[in-house]
Design a protein around this motif. Sequence first.
Motif, PDB file in Angstrom:
ATOM      1  N   PRO A 202      32.696 -60.209   5.902  1.00 12.24           N
ATOM      2  CA  PRO A 202      33.004 -58.849   6.441  1.00 12.24           C
ATOM      3  C   PRO A 202      31.804 -57.946   6.121  1.00 12.24           C
ATOM      4  CG  PRO A 202      34.689 -59.434   4.988  1.00 12.24           C
ATOM      5  CD  PRO A 202      33.533 -60.419   4.816  1.00 12.24           C
ATOM      6  N   MET A 203      31.284 -57.209   7.215  1.00 12.55           N
ATOM      7  CA  MET A 203      30.070 -56.195   7.425  1.00 12.55           C
ATOM      8  C   MET A 203      30.982 -54.913   7.781  1.00 12.55           C
ATOM      9  SD  MET A 203      27.490 -58.673   9.304  1.00 12.55           S
ATOM     10  CE  MET A 203      28.666 -60.017   9.785  1.00 12.55           C
ATOM     11  N   ILE A 204      30.931 -54.011   6.984  1.00 10.46           N
ATOM     12  CA  ILE A 204      31.854 -52.751   7.127  1.00 10.46           C
ATOM     13  C   ILE A 204      31.193 -51.587   6.879  1.00 10.46           C
ATOM     14  CG2 ILE A 204      33.919 -51.578   6.404  1.00 10.46           C
ATOM     15  CD1 ILE A 204      34.403 -54.451   7.395  1.00 10.46           C
ATOM     16  N   ASN A 205      31.251 -50.754   8.007  1.00 12.95           N
ATOM     17  CA  ASN A 205      30.422 -49.394   8.087  1.00 12.95           C
ATOM     18  C   ASN A 205      31.310 -48.281   7.825  1.00 12.95           C
ATOM     19  OD1 ASN A 205      28.273 -51.124   9.214  1.00 12.95           O
ATOM     20  ND2 ASN A 205      28.648 -50.263  11.251  1.00 12.95           N
ATOM     21  N   ILE A 206      30.683 -47.099   7.124  1.00 13.40           N
ATOM     22  CA  ILE A 206      31.723 -45.777   6.866  1.00 13.40           C
ATOM     23  C   ILE A 206      31.893 -45.227   8.479  1.00 13.40           C
ATOM     24  CG2 ILE A 206      31.364 -43.719   6.071  1.00 13.40           C
ATOM     25  CD1 ILE A 206      30.808 -44.637   3.289  1.00 13.40           C
ATOM     26  N   GLY A 207      30.899 -45.124   8.941  1.00 11.83           N
ATOM     27  CA  GLY A 207      30.821 -44.464  10.366  1.00 11.83           C
ATOM     28  C   GLY A 207      31.254 -45.605  11.443  1.00 11.83           C
ATOM     29  N   LYS A 208      30.602 -45.347  12.553  1.00 15.59           N
ATOM     30  CA  LYS A 208      30.846 -46.222  13.859  1.00 15.59           C
ATOM     31  C   LYS A 208      30.380 -47.602  13.511  1.00 15.59           C
ATOM     32  CE  LYS A 208      31.163 -42.162  17.000  1.00 15.59           C
ATOM     33  NZ  LYS A 208      30.528 -41.545  17.945  1.00 15.59           N
ATOM     34  N   CYS A 209      31.143 -48.461  14.559  1.00 13.85           N
ATOM     35  CA  CYS A 209      30.523 -49.974  14.296  1.00 13.85           C
ATOM     36  C   CYS A 209      29.128 -50.314  14.941  1.00 13.85           C
ATOM     37  CB  CYS A 209      31.649 -50.601  15.090  1.00 13.85           C
ATOM     38  SG  CYS A 209      31.707 -50.616  16.819  1.00 13.85           S
ATOM     39  N   ASN A 210      28.769 -49.397  15.538  1.00 14.88           N
ATOM     40  CA  ASN A 210      27.302 -49.651  16.775  1.00 14.88           C
ATOM     41  C   ASN A 210      26.213 -49.759  15.574  1.00 14.88           C
ATOM     42  OD1 ASN A 210      29.045 -47.460  17.793  1.00 14.88           O
ATOM     43  ND2 ASN A 210      28.377 -48.521  19.605  1.00 14.88           N
ATOM     44  N   VAL A 211      25.345 -50.900  15.819  1.00 18.17           N
ATOM     45  CA  VAL A 211      24.428 -51.320  15.301  1.00 18.17           C
ATOM     46  C   VAL A 211      23.052 -51.380  16.137  1.00 18.17           C
ATOM     47  CG1 VAL A 211      25.523 -52.135  13.230  1.00 18.17           C
ATOM     48  CG2 VAL A 211      24.865 -53.732  15.054  1.00 18.17           C
ATOM     49  N   LYS A 212      21.863 -51.518  15.424  1.00 15.92           N
ATOM     50  CA  LYS A 212      20.693 -51.872  16.218  1.00 15.92           C
ATOM     51  C   LYS A 212      19.806 -52.434  15.426  1.00 15.92           C
ATOM     52  CE  LYS A 212      18.809 -47.116  15.206  1.00 15.92           C
ATOM     53  NZ  LYS A 212      18.027 -45.864  15.807  1.00 15.92           N
ATOM     54  N   VAL A 213      18.699 -52.982  15.824  1.00 16.47           N
ATOM     55  CA  VAL A 213      17.757 -53.915  15.176  1.00 16.47           C
ATOM     56  C   VAL A 213      16.482 -53.288  15.038  1.00 16.47           C
ATOM     57  CG1 VAL A 213      16.315 -55.929  15.177  1.00 16.47           C
ATOM     58  CG2 VAL A 213      18.768 -55.968  15.807  1.00 16.47           C
ATOM     59  N   ASN A 214      15.948 -53.088  13.801  1.00 18.49           N
ATOM     60  CA  ASN A 214      14.700 -52.245  13.779  1.00 18.49           C
ATOM     61  C   ASN A 214      13.448 -52.800  14.470  1.00 18.49           C
ATOM     62  OD1 ASN A 214      15.854 -50.241  12.530  1.00 18.49           O
ATOM     63  ND2 ASN A 214      15.159 -50.530  10.324  1.00 18.49           N
ATOM     64  N   SER A 215      12.533 -52.427  14.209  1.00 19.48           N
ATOM     65  CA  SER A 215      11.083 -52.875  15.074  1.00 19.48           C
ATOM     66  C   SER A 215      10.744 -54.140  14.320  1.00 19.48           C
ATOM     67  CB  SER A 215      10.071 -51.655  15.143  1.00 19.48           C
ATOM     68  OG  SER A 215       9.682 -51.319  13.913  1.00 19.48           O
ATOM     69  N   ASP A 216      11.043 -54.338  13.086  1.00 16.78           N
ATOM     70  CA  ASP A 216      10.476 -55.412  12.475  1.00 16.78           C
ATOM     71  C   ASP A 216      11.330 -56.713  13.279  1.00 16.78           C
ATOM     72  OD1 ASP A 216      12.964 -55.622  11.485  1.00 16.78           O
ATOM     73  OD2 ASP A 216      12.242 -55.218   9.288  1.00 16.78           O
ATOM     74  N   GLY A 217      12.104 -56.782  13.999  1.00 18.60           N
ATOM     75  CA  GLY A 217      12.961 -57.680  14.720  1.00 18.60           C
ATOM     76  C   GLY A 217      14.022 -58.330  13.987  1.00 18.60           C
ATOM     77  N   TRP A 218      14.039 -57.947  12.684  1.00 16.93           N
ATOM     78  CA  TRP A 218      14.993 -58.561  11.632  1.00 16.93           C
ATOM     79  C   TRP A 218      16.192 -57.474  11.190  1.00 16.93           C
ATOM     80  CZ3 TRP A 218      16.128 -63.734  11.139  1.00 16.93           C
ATOM     81  CH2 TRP A 218      14.990 -64.230  11.444  1.00 16.93           C
ATOM     82  N   THR A 219      15.761 -56.445  10.545  1.00 14.76           N
ATOM     83  CA  THR A 219      16.595 -55.500   9.928  1.00 14.76           C
ATOM     84  C   THR A 219      17.739 -54.794  10.785  1.00 14.76           C
ATOM     85  OG1 THR A 219      14.892 -55.074   8.403  1.00 14.76           O
ATOM     86  CG2 THR A 219      16.710 -53.705   8.270  1.00 14.76           C
ATOM     87  N   VAL A 220      19.199 -54.996  10.476  1.00 15.36           N
ATOM     88  CA  VAL A 220      20.010 -54.243  11.422  1.00 15.36           C
ATOM     89  C   VAL A 220      20.514 -53.291  10.633  1.00 15.36           C
ATOM     90  CG1 VAL A 220      22.236 -54.882  12.460  1.00 15.36           C
ATOM     91  CG2 VAL A 220      20.793 -56.713  12.407  1.00 15.36           C
ATOM     92  N   VAL A 221      20.686 -52.119  11.203  1.00 13.74           N
ATOM     93  CA  VAL A 221      20.888 -50.838  10.707  1.00 13.74           C
ATOM     94  C   VAL A 221      22.225 -50.047  11.519  1.00 13.74           C
ATOM     95  CG1 VAL A 221      18.458 -50.544   9.755  1.00 13.74           C
ATOM     96  CG2 VAL A 221      19.273 -49.450  12.004  1.00 13.74           C
TER      97      VAL A 221
END
Length: 248
Positions: A202-221
């Motif tokens: 499980p990967m659970i967010n306090i806010g909305k489910c939408n995520v994006k990948v940072n410019s490093d090509g790896w880190t999902v925020v």
Amino acid sequence: MIIIKSDMEIEYMRNAGKVVADTLAKIESVIKPGITTAEIDKLAEEFILKQGAKPSFKGYGGFPASICASVNNEVIHGIPKNRILEDGDIISVDCGAILNGFHGDAARTFPVGNISKEAEQLIKVTKECFFKGMENAVVENRLTDISAAVQKHAESFGYSVVRDFVGHGIGKSMHEDPQVPNYGTAGRGPKLKHGMVLAIEPMINIGKCNVKVNSDGWTVVTSDGTLSAHYENTLAVLNSGPEILTLS
């Protein structure tokens, strides 16, 4: 194709899983304000190698480190660097090890010093989501019985479930079939059978489910900058019931 593991192969995976669990316990013991994520990564790599295993993540798809270290609004795949952890942060550490040709994979979200009640609850509920899913990881159930249980528990607290990334089968390869979503309608997907091994996460967010990948090509925020937590274990589906392979 879903690869069914023999009892001997599951025993190998218990051994790999123990290395992962012990590494996470070692990491938990050093997490405090002032330590850097790079220092945590170095400790993890050295510990895994001392157990006669190798870090699963280092070099996997070009990933540069032995653990993923994701802080606060970082969901997964955070690259360890000279970021100093501060009081009130939360950090999700994902760890994998390969031993005798088989992988173990697990993740935990840890508090750094004194954290908010909001963050504390998020970590607690995310862990509970895993165990709600595990309750449904039984022979003859359907794969999405796991998924639906995770989603129901998370959303009962007003949280959202990350949909862009999912759990997976695991064995001689880090990622095998089937994919294991943390959301969905129960009663769908393949039937669970004795010898299936799954990484439920499980990967659970306090806010909305939408995520994006940072410019490093790896880190999902998280797209809205809200906190996210991650809890994962490698689990074997057995006739006797589900068994976690990544507990020390």
